[in-house]
Scaffold this active site. Structure first.
Site, PDB file in Angstrom:
ATOM      1  N   LYS A  93       1.200  -0.974   0.332  1.00  0.00           N
ATOM      2  CA  LYS A  93      -0.153   0.095  -0.589  1.00  0.00           C
ATOM      3  C   LYS A  93       0.788   1.504  -0.274  1.00  0.00           C
ATOM      4  O   LYS A  93       1.968   1.448   0.740  1.00  0.00           O
ATOM      5  CB  LYS A  93      -0.834   0.015   1.379  1.00  0.00           C
ATOM      6  CG  LYS A  93      -1.787  -1.577   1.098  1.00  0.00           C
ATOM      7  CD  LYS A  93      -2.870  -1.171   2.293  1.00  0.00           C
ATOM      8  CE  LYS A  93      -3.674  -1.650   2.140  1.00  0.00           C
ATOM      9  NZ  LYS A  93      -4.957  -2.186   2.988  1.00  0.00           N
TER      10      LYS A  93
ATOM     11  N   TYR B  41     -12.806  -2.268  -3.386  1.00  0.00           N
ATOM     12  CA  TYR B  41     -13.081  -1.818  -1.584  1.00  0.00           C
ATOM     13  C   TYR B  41     -14.460  -1.965  -1.879  1.00  0.00           C
ATOM     14  O   TYR B  41     -15.196  -1.593  -0.173  1.00  0.00           O
ATOM     15  CB  TYR B  41     -12.605  -0.637  -0.973  1.00  0.00           C
ATOM     16  CG  TYR B  41     -11.283  -1.074  -0.957  1.00  0.00           C
ATOM     17  CD1 TYR B  41     -10.695  -2.285   0.359  1.00  0.00           C
ATOM     18  CD2 TYR B  41      -9.899  -0.479  -1.359  1.00  0.00           C
ATOM     19  CE1 TYR B  41      -9.230  -2.858   0.387  1.00  0.00           C
ATOM     20  CE2 TYR B  41      -8.876  -0.906  -0.907  1.00  0.00           C
ATOM     21  CZ  TYR B  41      -8.715  -2.352  -0.065  1.00  0.00           C
ATOM     22  OH  TYR B  41      -7.040  -2.706   0.179  1.00  0.00           O
TER      23      TYR B  41
ATOM     24  N   ASN C 197      -2.393  -0.163   6.500  1.00  0.00           N
ATOM     25  CA  ASN C 197      -1.560  -1.174   7.185  1.00  0.00           C
ATOM     26  C   ASN C 197      -0.264  -1.779   6.887  1.00  0.00           C
ATOM     27  O   ASN C 197      -0.402  -2.397   6.384  1.00  0.00           O
ATOM     28  CB  ASN C 197      -2.720  -1.753   8.262  1.00  0.00           C
ATOM     29  CG  ASN C 197      -3.424  -2.633   6.414  1.00  0.00           C
ATOM     30  OD1 ASN C 197      -3.426  -1.876   5.815  1.00  0.00           O
ATOM     31  ND2 ASN C 197      -4.068  -3.066   6.945  1.00  0.00           N
TER      32      ASN C 197
ATOM     33  N   GLU D 256     -10.190 -10.732  -7.252  1.00  0.00           N
ATOM     34  CA  GLU D 256      -8.894  -9.221  -6.694  1.00  0.00           C
ATOM     35  C   GLU D 256      -7.956  -9.614  -7.605  1.00  0.00           C
ATOM     36  O   GLU D 256      -7.028  -8.186  -8.301  1.00  0.00           O
ATOM     37  CB  GLU D 256      -9.102  -9.337  -5.587  1.00  0.00           C
ATOM     38  CG  GLU D 256      -9.473  -8.720  -4.715  1.00  0.00           C
ATOM     39  CD  GLU D 256      -9.253  -9.048  -2.543  1.00  0.00           C
ATOM     40  OE1 GLU D 256      -9.741  -8.676  -2.176  1.00  0.00           O
ATOM     41  OE2 GLU D 256      -7.919  -8.916  -2.623  1.00  0.00           O
TER      42      GLU D 256
ATOM     43  N   HIS E 106      -2.335  -5.390   1.763  1.00  0.00           N
ATOM     44  CA  HIS E 106      -3.790  -5.614   1.682  1.00  0.00           C
ATOM     45  C   HIS E 106      -3.153  -7.481   1.209  1.00  0.00           C
ATOM     46  O   HIS E 106      -2.209  -7.873   0.907  1.00  0.00           O
ATOM     47  CB  HIS E 106      -4.550  -5.879   0.311  1.00  0.00           C
ATOM     48  CG  HIS E 106      -5.786  -5.888   0.379  1.00  0.00           C
ATOM     49  ND1 HIS E 106      -6.636  -6.171   0.155  1.00  0.00           N
ATOM     50  CD2 HIS E 106      -6.124  -6.564  -0.803  1.00  0.00           C
ATOM     51  CE1 HIS E 106      -7.714  -6.983  -0.019  1.00  0.00           C
ATOM     52  NE2 HIS E 106      -7.436  -7.197  -0.948  1.00  0.00           N
TER      53      HIS E 106
HETATM   54  P1  CMP Z   1      -7.200  -4.680   3.949  1.00  0.00           P
HETATM   55  O1  CMP Z   1      -7.157  -5.804   3.664  1.00  0.00           O
HETATM   56  O2  CMP Z   1      -6.969  -3.775   2.804  1.00  0.00           O
HETATM   57  O3  CMP Z   1      -8.808  -5.089   3.542  1.00  0.00           O
HETATM   58  C1  CMP Z   1      -9.857  -3.680   4.271  1.00  0.00           C
HETATM   59  C2  CMP Z   1      -9.211  -2.703   4.424  1.00  0.00           C
HETATM   60  O4  CMP Z   1     -10.100  -1.437   5.301  1.00  0.00           O
HETATM   61  C3  CMP Z   1      -7.724  -2.737   5.461  1.00  0.00           C
HETATM   62  O5  CMP Z   1      -7.458  -3.300   4.952  1.00  0.00           O
HETATM   63  C4  CMP Z   1      -7.674  -1.617   6.162  1.00  0.00           C
HETATM   64  O6  CMP Z   1      -6.840  -1.144   5.423  1.00  0.00           O
HETATM   65  C5  CMP Z   1      -9.199  -1.012   6.004  1.00  0.00           C
HETATM   66  N1  CMP Z   1     -10.036  -0.765   6.956  1.00  0.00           N
HETATM   67  C6  CMP Z   1     -10.293  -2.161   8.005  1.00  0.00           C
HETATM   68  N2  CMP Z   1     -11.047  -2.295   9.561  1.00  0.00           N
HETATM   69  C7  CMP Z   1     -10.452  -0.052   9.491  1.00  0.00           C
HETATM   70  C8  CMP Z   1     -10.920   0.355  10.462  1.00  0.00           C
HETATM   71  N3  CMP Z   1     -11.671  -0.405  11.554  1.00  0.00           N
HETATM   72  N4  CMP Z   1     -10.570   1.692  10.477  1.00  0.00           N
HETATM   73  C9  CMP Z   1     -10.135   2.017   9.533  1.00  0.00           C
HETATM   74  N5  CMP Z   1      -9.512   0.963   8.296  1.00  0.00           N
HETATM   75  C10 CMP Z   1     -10.139   0.106   8.267  1.00  0.00           C
END
Ligand code: CMP
Length: 141
Positions: free
Chosen positions: A10, A50, A113, A127, A116
């Site tokens: 990311k 998303y 984070n 995906e 993904h």
């Molecule tokens: P990802 O694995 O990309 O899949 C969905 C994304 O939504 C996740 O990683 C996070 O980046 C984001 N996400 C999921 N839960 C939260 C949350 N509670 N607050 C903010 N971002 C979130």
């Protein structure tokens, strides 16, 4: 069972210059790279990727963030890939992730984070199709 999963490095991890470190962790864990690109998606594309989170309170921020800079989508294959990749990256929230996982090492927060990963075999295929055409995927055998 051999499964496919989509990894995305990311924007926060790209900015931190840890693309190489993360790819190293993925390949050392036994994943085979079928396709990889350095690219950027716009808000519309991020929103569509998303879509499943459309009703969640963090959706708009997630779309802004994922379209804020370059990303590295990687199509991966491995026995038990969905579960093994999720173990390798750790919990969505880096603070909850196990030591040594990608998110523990490189993630900042639930929003930023680092990586993904697909959450199911079906979504892995969908995906990968979002980022790669069939001709862009390299089949080794
Ligand atoms: P990802 O694995 O990309 O899949 C969905 C994304 O939504 C996740 O990683 C996070 O980046 C984001 N996400 C999921 N839960 C939260 C949350 N509670 N607050 C903010 N971002 C979130």
């Amino acid at each position: 069972m051999i499964e496919k999963t989509l990894a995305i490095i990311k924007p926060d991890a790209v900015k931190k210059n840890v693309i190489g470190e993360i790819i190293g962790m993925i390949t050392k864990a036994g994943f085979r790279i079928l396709g990889m690109k350095y690219t950027r998606i716009n808000k519309e594309q991020a929103g569509s990727f998303y879509e499943v989170h459309k009703e969640r309170p963090f959706y708009n921020d997630l779309v802004d963030y994922m379209s804020s800079g370059p990303i590295v989508p990687i199509a991966l294959e491995k026995e038990n890939a969905i579960e093994d990749y999720r173990k390798l990256i750790g919990s969505t929230d880096p603070a909850q992730a196990e030591e040594g996982t990608v998110r523990k090492l490189y993630g900042e927060s639930k929003s930023y984070n680092a990586v993904h990963g697909s959450d199911s075999v079906e979504n892995g295929i969908i995906e990968i199709g979002f980022f790669f055409s069939k001709s862009e995927l390299v089949l080794c055998d």
